[in-house]
Design a protein around this motif. Structure first.
Motif, mmCIF file in Angstrom:
data_model
loop_
_atom_site.group_PDB
_atom_site.id
_atom_site.type_symbol
_atom_site.label_atom_id
_atom_site.label_comp_id
_atom_site.label_asym_id
_atom_site.label_seq_id
_atom_site.Cartn_x
_atom_site.Cartn_y
_atom_site.Cartn_z
ATOM 1 N N GLU A 25 -14.070 9.031 -14.268
ATOM 2 C CA GLU A 25 -13.945 7.575 -14.384
ATOM 3 C C GLU A 25 -12.845 7.138 -15.344
ATOM 4 O OE1 GLU A 25 -17.118 5.464 -16.430
ATOM 5 O OE2 GLU A 25 -18.004 7.377 -17.008
ATOM 6 N N ASP A 26 -12.523 7.967 -16.317
ATOM 7 C CA ASP A 26 -11.502 7.602 -17.297
ATOM 8 C C ASP A 26 -10.101 8.081 -16.906
ATOM 9 O OD1 ASP A 26 -13.381 6.378 -18.960
ATOM 10 O OD2 ASP A 26 -13.884 8.282 -19.916
ATOM 11 N N LEU B 223 -7.769 0.582 -6.154
ATOM 12 C CA LEU B 223 -8.696 0.255 -5.079
ATOM 13 C C LEU B 223 -9.648 1.412 -4.808
ATOM 14 C CD1 LEU B 223 -9.664 -1.703 -2.931
ATOM 15 C CD2 LEU B 223 -7.914 -0.796 -1.383
ATOM 16 N N PHE B 224 -9.136 2.628 -4.842
ATOM 17 C CA PHE B 224 -9.980 3.807 -4.627
ATOM 18 C C PHE B 224 -11.039 3.900 -5.717
ATOM 19 C CE2 PHE B 224 -10.838 8.397 -5.137
ATOM 20 C CZ PHE B 224 -11.312 8.674 -3.859
ATOM 21 N N LYS B 225 -10.658 3.570 -6.943
ATOM 22 C CA LYS B 225 -11.594 3.620 -8.061
ATOM 23 C C LYS B 225 -12.702 2.579 -7.897
ATOM 24 C CE LYS B 225 -11.544 4.026 -13.091
ATOM 25 N NZ LYS B 225 -10.704 3.967 -14.306
ATOM 26 N N GLY C 198 -18.825 2.096 -6.576
ATOM 27 C CA GLY C 198 -19.997 1.584 -5.869
ATOM 28 C C GLY C 198 -20.584 2.512 -4.838
ATOM 29 N N LEU C 199 -19.834 3.555 -4.467
ATOM 30 C CA LEU C 199 -20.267 4.427 -3.369
ATOM 31 C C LEU C 199 -21.595 5.144 -3.627
ATOM 32 C CD1 LEU C 199 -19.478 5.366 -0.561
ATOM 33 C CD2 LEU C 199 -18.131 7.212 -1.601
ATOM 34 N N MET D 247 -18.956 -2.080 -7.836
ATOM 35 C CA MET D 247 -17.549 -2.214 -7.471
ATOM 36 C C MET D 247 -16.905 -3.379 -8.220
ATOM 37 S SD MET D 247 -17.627 -1.605 -3.339
ATOM 38 C CE MET D 247 -18.584 -0.270 -2.613
ATOM 39 N N PHE D 248 -17.610 -4.514 -8.265
ATOM 40 C CA PHE D 248 -17.071 -5.690 -8.942
ATOM 41 C C PHE D 248 -16.966 -5.484 -10.452
ATOM 42 C CE2 PHE D 248 -17.601 -7.975 -5.004
ATOM 43 C CZ PHE D 248 -16.700 -9.035 -5.101
#
Length: 209
Positions: free
Chosen positions: A15-16, A23-25, A30-31, A64-65
Protein backbone atom coordinates in the motif's frame (compact mmCIF):
# COMPACT_ATOMS: atom_id res chain seq x y z
CA UNK A 1 -12.87 -15.76 -0.09
CA UNK A 2 -9.33 -17.04 -0.72
CA UNK A 3 -8.88 -14.49 -3.50
CA UNK A 4 -10.05 -11.76 -1.11
CA UNK A 5 -7.51 -12.79 1.53
CA UNK A 6 -4.67 -12.89 -1.00
CA UNK A 7 -5.51 -9.44 -2.37
CA UNK A 8 -5.90 -8.01 1.15
CA UNK A 9 -2.53 -9.35 2.31
CA UNK A 10 -0.87 -8.07 -0.86
CA UNK A 11 -2.38 -4.63 -0.28
CA UNK A 12 -0.95 -4.58 3.26
CA UNK A 13 2.55 -5.19 1.90
CA UNK A 14 2.38 -2.81 -1.06
CA UNK A 15 0.00 0.00 0.00
CA UNK A 16 2.89 2.40 0.59
CA UNK A 17 4.58 1.66 -2.73
CA UNK A 18 4.87 4.70 -5.01
CA UNK A 19 5.22 2.43 -8.05
CA UNK A 20 1.52 1.47 -8.09
CA UNK A 21 -0.55 3.55 -10.58
CA UNK A 22 -3.20 5.73 -8.95
CA UNK A 23 -6.33 4.19 -10.49
CA UNK A 24 -5.02 0.66 -9.97
CA UNK A 25 -4.35 1.48 -6.32
CA UNK A 26 -7.90 2.80 -5.86
CA UNK A 27 -9.43 -0.41 -7.27
CA UNK A 28 -7.01 -2.62 -5.36
CA UNK A 29 -7.95 -1.02 -2.02
CA UNK A 30 -11.63 -1.95 -2.46
CA UNK A 31 -11.21 -5.31 -4.16
CA UNK A 32 -10.84 -7.44 -0.98
CA UNK A 33 -14.28 -6.37 0.31
CA UNK A 34 -15.88 -6.61 -3.15
CA UNK A 35 -14.62 -10.21 -3.37
CA UNK A 36 -16.05 -10.93 0.08
CA UNK A 37 -19.37 -9.53 -1.16
CA UNK A 38 -19.22 -11.91 -4.11
CA UNK A 39 -18.43 -14.78 -1.72
CA UNK A 40 -21.58 -13.95 0.28
CA UNK A 41 -23.77 -13.40 -2.80
CA UNK A 42 -22.93 -16.80 -4.29
CA UNK A 43 -24.30 -18.56 -1.20
CA UNK A 44 -27.92 -17.53 -2.06
CA UNK A 45 -28.86 -16.96 1.59
CA UNK A 46 -32.02 -14.88 1.22
CA UNK A 47 -32.65 -11.37 2.59
CA UNK A 48 -30.00 -11.63 5.30
CA UNK A 49 -27.46 -12.83 2.75
CA UNK A 50 -28.40 -9.92 0.48
CA UNK A 51 -27.91 -7.50 3.39
CA UNK A 52 -24.47 -8.97 4.08
CA UNK A 53 -23.59 -8.74 0.37
CA UNK A 54 -24.74 -5.12 0.28
CA UNK A 55 -22.85 -3.98 3.35
CA UNK A 56 -19.63 -5.65 2.13
CA UNK A 57 -20.01 -4.21 -1.36
CA UNK A 58 -20.64 -0.70 -0.07
CA UNK A 59 -17.70 -1.05 2.31
CA UNK A 60 -15.50 -2.05 -0.63
CA UNK A 61 -16.56 1.01 -2.63
CA UNK A 62 -15.96 3.12 0.49
CA UNK A 63 -12.43 1.73 0.71
CA UNK A 64 -11.85 2.83 -2.88
CA UNK A 65 -13.07 6.34 -2.09
CA UNK A 66 -10.79 6.46 0.95
CA UNK A 67 -7.91 6.79 -1.52
CA UNK A 68 -9.63 9.83 -3.04
CA UNK A 69 -11.82 11.68 -0.54
CA UNK A 70 -12.40 10.75 3.10
CA UNK A 71 -15.77 12.52 3.39
CA UNK A 72 -17.30 10.44 0.58
CA UNK A 73 -15.69 7.28 1.97
CA UNK A 74 -17.14 7.93 5.43
CA UNK A 75 -20.61 8.58 3.99
CA UNK A 76 -20.57 5.32 2.07
CA UNK A 77 -19.26 3.40 5.06
CA UNK A 78 -22.10 4.91 7.07
CA UNK A 79 -24.60 3.25 4.73
CA UNK A 80 -22.71 -0.03 5.14
CA UNK A 81 -22.97 0.29 8.93
CA UNK A 82 -26.71 1.00 8.70
CA UNK A 83 -27.17 -2.17 6.67
CA UNK A 84 -25.22 -4.05 9.31
CA UNK A 85 -27.42 -2.64 12.07
CA UNK A 86 -30.52 -3.67 10.11
CA UNK A 87 -29.09 -7.19 9.59
CA UNK A 88 -28.31 -7.68 13.28
CA UNK A 89 -31.66 -6.19 14.32
CA UNK A 90 -33.35 -8.90 12.21
CA UNK A 91 -31.29 -11.53 13.99
CA UNK A 92 -31.58 -10.69 17.66
CA UNK A 93 -30.41 -13.25 20.19
CA UNK A 94 -33.30 -14.82 22.10
CA UNK A 95 -31.55 -14.60 25.46
CA UNK A 96 -28.83 -12.03 26.09
CA UNK A 97 -27.03 -12.32 29.44
CA UNK A 98 -26.17 -9.30 31.55
CA UNK A 99 -22.45 -9.24 30.68
CA UNK A 100 -23.27 -9.13 26.95
CA UNK A 101 -25.65 -6.22 27.47
CA UNK A 102 -23.05 -4.39 29.55
CA UNK A 103 -20.37 -4.76 26.88
CA UNK A 104 -22.79 -3.55 24.21
CA UNK A 105 -23.65 -0.49 26.34
CA UNK A 106 -19.97 0.21 27.03
CA UNK A 107 -19.23 0.13 23.30
CA UNK A 108 -21.97 2.64 22.50
CA UNK A 109 -20.86 5.02 25.25
CA UNK A 110 -17.08 4.63 25.23
CA UNK A 111 -16.25 4.53 21.52
CA UNK A 112 -17.57 8.02 20.60
CA UNK A 113 -16.04 9.50 23.78
CA UNK A 114 -12.63 8.00 22.96
CA UNK A 115 -12.95 9.21 19.36
CA UNK A 116 -13.78 12.73 20.55
CA UNK A 117 -10.61 12.90 22.65
CA UNK A 118 -8.41 11.24 20.02
CA UNK A 119 -9.42 13.83 17.43
CA UNK A 120 -9.01 16.93 19.58
CA UNK A 121 -7.99 19.87 17.47
CA UNK A 122 -8.73 18.05 14.20
CA UNK A 123 -11.05 19.34 11.50
CA UNK A 124 -14.20 17.26 11.16
CA UNK A 125 -14.01 16.08 14.77
CA UNK A 126 -17.78 16.22 15.32
CA UNK A 127 -18.63 14.27 12.15
CA UNK A 128 -15.99 11.66 12.88
CA UNK A 129 -17.36 11.22 16.40
CA UNK A 130 -20.86 10.77 14.96
CA UNK A 131 -19.49 8.14 12.61
CA UNK A 132 -17.81 6.36 15.53
CA UNK A 133 -21.16 6.30 17.36
CA UNK A 134 -22.78 4.60 14.37
CA UNK A 135 -19.88 2.14 14.25
CA UNK A 136 -20.26 1.44 17.97
CA UNK A 137 -24.00 0.78 17.59
CA UNK A 138 -23.23 -1.67 14.76
CA UNK A 139 -20.68 -3.47 16.94
CA UNK A 140 -23.06 -3.60 19.92
CA UNK A 141 -25.82 -5.02 17.73
CA UNK A 142 -23.42 -7.59 16.26
CA UNK A 143 -22.26 -8.63 19.74
CA UNK A 144 -25.83 -9.21 20.93
CA UNK A 145 -27.10 -10.85 17.72
CA UNK A 146 -27.63 -14.57 17.25
CA UNK A 147 -24.50 -14.80 15.11
CA UNK A 148 -21.32 -16.17 16.67
CA UNK A 149 -19.81 -13.66 19.10
CA UNK A 150 -16.39 -15.20 18.50
CA UNK A 151 -16.62 -14.43 14.79
CA UNK A 152 -19.18 -11.74 14.03
CA UNK A 153 -18.98 -10.06 17.45
CA UNK A 154 -15.20 -10.10 17.61
CA UNK A 155 -15.03 -9.04 13.96
CA UNK A 156 -17.16 -5.98 14.67
CA UNK A 157 -14.97 -5.07 17.64
CA UNK A 158 -11.82 -5.39 15.50
CA UNK A 159 -13.48 -2.99 13.06
CA UNK A 160 -14.01 -0.54 15.93
CA UNK A 161 -10.40 -0.89 17.12
CA UNK A 162 -9.08 -0.26 13.59
CA UNK A 163 -11.03 3.00 13.34
CA UNK A 164 -9.94 4.17 16.79
CA UNK A 165 -6.36 3.45 15.81
CA UNK A 166 -6.86 5.42 12.60
CA UNK A 167 -8.26 8.35 14.60
CA UNK A 168 -5.28 8.11 16.95
CA UNK A 169 -2.87 8.47 14.03
CA UNK A 170 -4.70 11.67 13.06
CA UNK A 171 -4.47 12.99 16.61
CA UNK A 172 -1.95 12.32 19.37
CA UNK A 173 0.03 9.56 17.61
CA UNK A 174 0.22 11.39 14.25
CA UNK A 175 1.84 9.92 11.15
CA UNK A 176 5.25 9.42 12.77
CA UNK A 177 4.13 6.04 14.11
CA UNK A 178 4.37 3.58 11.18
CA UNK A 179 3.44 0.60 13.36
CA UNK A 180 0.07 2.10 14.29
CA UNK A 181 -0.66 2.98 10.68
CA UNK A 182 0.26 -0.51 9.48
CA UNK A 183 -2.12 -2.10 11.99
CA UNK A 184 -5.22 -0.24 10.75
CA UNK A 185 -5.71 -2.28 7.57
CA UNK A 186 -5.18 -5.82 8.98
CA UNK A 187 -7.48 -5.12 11.92
CA UNK A 188 -10.16 -3.68 9.64
CA UNK A 189 -9.95 -6.47 7.07
CA UNK A 190 -9.78 -9.23 9.69
CA UNK A 191 -12.91 -7.77 11.26
CA UNK A 192 -14.81 -7.69 7.97
CA UNK A 193 -13.63 -11.22 7.13
CA UNK A 194 -14.84 -12.57 10.47
CA UNK A 195 -18.19 -10.82 10.02
CA UNK A 196 -18.63 -12.21 6.49
CA UNK A 197 -17.68 -15.80 7.33
CA UNK A 198 -19.56 -15.78 10.63
CA UNK A 199 -22.84 -14.58 9.12
CA UNK A 200 -22.54 -16.90 6.11
CA UNK A 201 -21.77 -19.89 8.34
CA UNK A 202 -24.84 -19.33 10.51
CA UNK A 203 -27.19 -18.68 7.60
CA UNK A 204 -25.98 -21.79 5.76
CA UNK A 205 -26.51 -23.84 8.92
CA UNK A 206 -30.05 -22.48 9.22
CA UNK A 207 -30.74 -23.23 5.55
CA UNK A 208 -29.57 -26.84 5.96
CA UNK A 209 -31.70 -27.41 9.09
Amino acid sequence: MLASIIVAVAWWFFEDSHMIPGLFKVVWKGLPLVLLALYAFQRHLGPDGHALTGLLLIAGVSDMFSELQYASAATLMGFSLLLGIWLYARNRRDHTVGSQKVLALVLVIAVPIISWFLLRGEEGRLLATGFSLLLAIMAAMAWTSRFSRYRVGVGAILFVVSDLLLFATLGPIHHDNPIALKLVWPLYYAGQLLIATGVVSRLRRDAAA
